[in-house]
Design a protein around this motif. Sequence first.
Motif, PDB file in Angstrom:
ATOM      1  N   LYS A 134       1.134  23.298  37.570  1.00 37.23           N
ATOM      2  CA  LYS A 134       1.620  24.599  38.024  1.00 37.23           C
ATOM      3  C   LYS A 134       1.716  25.483  36.788  1.00 37.23           C
ATOM      4  N   ARG A 135       0.585  26.027  36.372  1.00 29.40           N
ATOM      5  CA  ARG A 135       0.476  26.621  35.046  1.00 29.40           C
ATOM      6  C   ARG A 135       1.419  27.799  34.813  1.00 29.40           C
ATOM      7  N   ALA A 136       1.713  28.589  35.850  1.00 33.76           N
ATOM      8  CA  ALA A 136       2.612  29.719  35.672  1.00 33.76           C
ATOM      9  C   ALA A 136       4.014  29.241  35.264  1.00 33.76           C
ATOM     10  N   LEU A 137       4.536  28.253  35.989  1.00 36.74           N
ATOM     11  CA  LEU A 137       5.835  27.685  35.624  1.00 36.74           C
ATOM     12  C   LEU A 137       5.783  27.048  34.242  1.00 36.74           C
ATOM     13  N   TRP A 138       4.699  26.354  33.965  1.00 36.59           N
ATOM     14  CA  TRP A 138       4.554  25.660  32.685  1.00 36.59           C
ATOM     15  C   TRP A 138       4.567  26.638  31.526  1.00 36.59           C
TER      16      TRP A 138
END
Length: 247
Positions: free
Chosen positions: A153-157
């Motif tokens: 979940k790249r945005a959260l990461w």
Amino acid sequence: MSTVPVAGAQSADDEPGGSTTASAGRRFEADLRSMTRINLRPIASPMPLGFFTVAIASVMSACLQLGVFGPADRTAVALCVLPAFVLQLIVSYLAFGARDVIAATLMGTFAGSWLAYALVMGTGAHGGSRVLGVFNLAFLCFGALMTAVTRPKRALWLVLVASLPRWTATGLFGLTGAEWLKYVSGACGFLVALVATYAAFALMLEDMRGEEVLPIGRSGPAHAAVEGDLAVQLRNLERHAGVRRTL
């Protein structure tokens, strides 16, 4: 409201009375899967609200650290940050309903951190700087663990990765009192705000147009959740929290 059947064939040994005899003197209920329906409620994604809240609250606290606001403005800043607790708590609640435990956990923990910050700063509690220092270092450990599971979940990461240096600098400033660490933390706060704003805007565009407009970089299960068909989303649904008997 979507209705999802959980298919299953009844045993050949089922009796007309609705029970099955496995052995003499012992009776079992019939297989109820063919009569079971699981209702799903589509909702709008709460994540843009969560990211925009992170961005705005980070800007306010960073301005206080960088000297844009004076020490006398501390209570006013705390009151401006306090609504972030309510908004991110709502985001966490909706994320739990959307079966996204990672986003729900992260946003719920962020909500608690903004509440703690607002109460300590707003009341001017004795030893508040040292206490917030330890609090931020504890939050750093939490964030490091979360980065290990949020990479798909790249945005959260990305928001987490940008937040790690800030929690480090804020925690060490609270314990050591070194002024330069306060300024480093403030600068990192603006970086967090930029990353969170981009993530929120990208997710809003994606939701409005039904396709990815700005790159977010999903991979693995997060990519399949957006690009896959309905069958992918319903896989192993009977084992999800709220459907199974225990958590």
